[in-house]
Motif scaffolding. Structure first.
Motif, PDB file in Angstrom:
ATOM      1  N   ALA A   1     -48.480  -8.859 -14.770  1.00 20.04           N
ATOM      2  CA  ALA A   1     -47.517  -8.532 -15.837  1.00 20.04           C
ATOM      3  C   ALA A   1     -46.263  -9.394 -15.695  1.00 20.04           C
ATOM      4  O   ALA A   1     -45.742  -9.930 -16.682  1.00 20.04           O
ATOM      5  N   GLU A   2     -45.817  -9.549 -14.450  1.00 18.96           N
ATOM      6  CA  GLU A   2     -44.635 -10.372 -14.215  1.00 18.96           C
ATOM      7  C   GLU A   2     -44.907 -11.825 -14.601  1.00 18.96           C
ATOM      8  O   GLU A   2     -44.076 -12.480 -15.244  1.00 18.96           O
TER       9      GLU A   2
ATOM     10  N   ASN B   1     -52.441   0.216 -14.526  1.00 21.58           N
ATOM     11  CA  ASN B   1     -51.100  -0.331 -14.296  1.00 21.58           C
ATOM     12  C   ASN B   1     -50.710  -1.421 -15.292  1.00 21.58           C
ATOM     13  O   ASN B   1     -49.547  -1.526 -15.671  1.00 21.58           O
TER      14      ASN B   1
ATOM     15  N   ASP C   1     -44.757 -12.061 -18.324  1.00 20.26           N
ATOM     16  CA  ASP C   1     -43.390 -11.952 -18.854  1.00 20.26           C
ATOM     17  C   ASP C   1     -42.608 -13.250 -18.622  1.00 20.26           C
ATOM     18  O   ASP C   1     -41.814 -13.662 -19.460  1.00 20.26           O
TER      19      ASP C   1
ATOM     20  N   LEU D   1     -49.328  -5.543 -11.531  1.00 20.05           N
ATOM     21  CA  LEU D   1     -47.880  -5.683 -11.716  1.00 20.05           C
ATOM     22  C   LEU D   1     -47.465  -7.145 -11.622  1.00 20.05           C
ATOM     23  O   LEU D   1     -46.603  -7.604 -12.371  1.00 20.05           O
TER      24      LEU D   1
ATOM     25  N   ARG E   1     -47.610  -1.315 -18.147  1.00 17.23           N
ATOM     26  CA  ARG E   1     -46.654  -2.395 -18.384  1.00 17.23           C
ATOM     27  C   ARG E   1     -46.822  -2.979 -19.793  1.00 17.23           C
ATOM     28  O   ARG E   1     -46.355  -4.060 -20.096  1.00 17.23           O
TER      29      ARG E   1
END
Lengths: 107, 281
Positions: B274-275, B19, B278, B271, B23
């Motif tokens: 990744a957020e 995952n 970012d 996830l 991303r």
């Protein structure tokens, strides 16, 4: 300030030092020792009014290491007035080392 | 510097890698195949694959992992340090850096030996490659929980005068001459300033140093400052721990100890990692 010490001058430079001395026990073959080297330099710079950092190569100076029971490296031992106040075994970020030293020296 | 470092290569870790890769994050994953999965004769409740064996599932997971960009490092992680803006990961004698970390080491119910934590760094070590040269010509004892510990004991035997090996698993052992096998149950470490003795049920080992070699280390020494509840890590709904940028997934976060949960949590952790990355930009 970062200095290098040996079995021969450990008494003079560490035990008889006016300032507190943080001794960094290290060796060439030790990966975490290479990682902690710049961290220790940062600590030395930050606390330069109150602290000297002394690096001791354990392979070349086995007597001192054995005297203080160093069994895993890197080990940092803080000396004040000739006595060990405390030690940190293994890699640590600069902030943790600094706060441990400040606590021990009451800064 | 990697975007995401994953500690543990079981279902949760591999799901996180897949995952994170989706991303577009760079990934490093540490560890060997999950022994728990490999030893399961069949996994009857993973939807869609009703009769799959643990060995087959591990193979399929590894194939999937190969389709990602993940760098695979088959070493034991000794410690993860939060450095403020990034993490420093010590895998045996090497260091790796990553912006976020996902712990997926599984759960370990093996009790530590009494005083193991007290003497850690003072005569007790979790890493033979790191500390072996300190015991040149001396006597050491190894408490070995896995097959790798046999190799490590032989490596120590090259440097040390004598090595005692206490096997915590069944097997045939091939050792150098200066290794003595002690089949007994270790109870506690004893000593004044450093560990000097290992007390076992029916015997006693005196040595200069002690190595405890296992697949995963106690959580409190693995990640200094981590909030735990017994053998589990405390996480929020986003699978984030009390340390910002450090996530956890799989059996390590608690029951049920099931493949489906591990895979789901690996995805949530990746996830959210990744957020987190970012948002940091």
């Amino acid at each position: 300030m970062v200095i290098h010490v040996t079995d021969a001058d450990f008494n003079e430079k560490v035990l008889n030092s006016d300032k507190a001395v943080l001794v960094d026990f290290w060796a060439e073959w030790c990966g975490p020792c290479r990682m902690i080297a710049p961290v220790v330099e940062e600590v030395a710079e930050n606390l330069k009014d109150n602290l000297v950092v002394a690096k001791l190569n354990l392979d070349e100076n086995p007597m001192t290491a054995s005297l203080y029971g160093i069994s895993s490296i890197p080990t940092l031992v803080l000396f004040k007035d000739g006595k060990p106040l405390g030690k940190i075994v293994g890699f640590r970020p600069a902030a943790q080392i600094k706060s441990a030293i400040k606590g021990a020296l009451g800064l | 510097m990697f975007d995401v470092a994953i500690i543990g290569k079981g279902p949760a870790g591999i799901s996180a890698a897949v995952n994170a890769f989706a991303r577009n994050k760079s990934v490093v994953i540490f560890g060997g195949d999950s022994k728990k999965v490999l030893l399961s004769p069949s996994i009857p409740n993973y939807p869609g694959l009703p009769k799959i064996s643990g060995k087959d599932l591990m193979e399929r997971l590894n194939e999937h992992l190969k389709l990602t960009n993940a760098t695979i490092i088959n070493k034991t992680v000794i410690a993860v340090y939060a450095m403020g803006n990034y993490f420093s990961i010590q895998a045996e004698n090497d260091f790796y850096e990553a912006k976020s970390v996902i712990l997926a080491t599984g759960v370990d119910f093996k009790k530590s030996i009494e005083n193991e934590d007290t003497f850690l760094g003072n005569g007790v070590s979790y890493c033979a490659t790191c500390d072996a040269p300190l015991y040149k010509g001396k006597v050491v004892a190894v408490v070995g929980y896995n097959h790798e510990s046999v190799e490590e004991a032989n490596f120590l035997a090259e440097v040390c005068q004598k090595v005692y090996f206490v096997p915590m698993f069944k097997g045939e052992f091939k050792f150098k001459e200066n290794v003595e096998i002690i089949k007994d149950n270790p109870l506690k470490f004893d000593g004044s300033l450093k560990a000097e003795k290992l007390v076992l049920k029916n015997s006693l080992i005196e040595a200069d140093g002690f190595f405890v070699l296992k697949d995963s280390l106690p959580l409190t020494s693995l990640v200094p400052g981590l909030e735990v509840d017994g053998p589990h890590v405390l996480v929020d709904k986003r699978m984030e721990t009390n340390i910002k940028g450090l996530f956890a997934a799989g059996d390590i976060t608690g029951k049920p100890y099931q493949v489906a949960k591990a895979i789901g949590e690996g995805q949530i952790a990746a996830l959210n990692a990744a957020e987190y990355l970012d948002q940091k930009k």
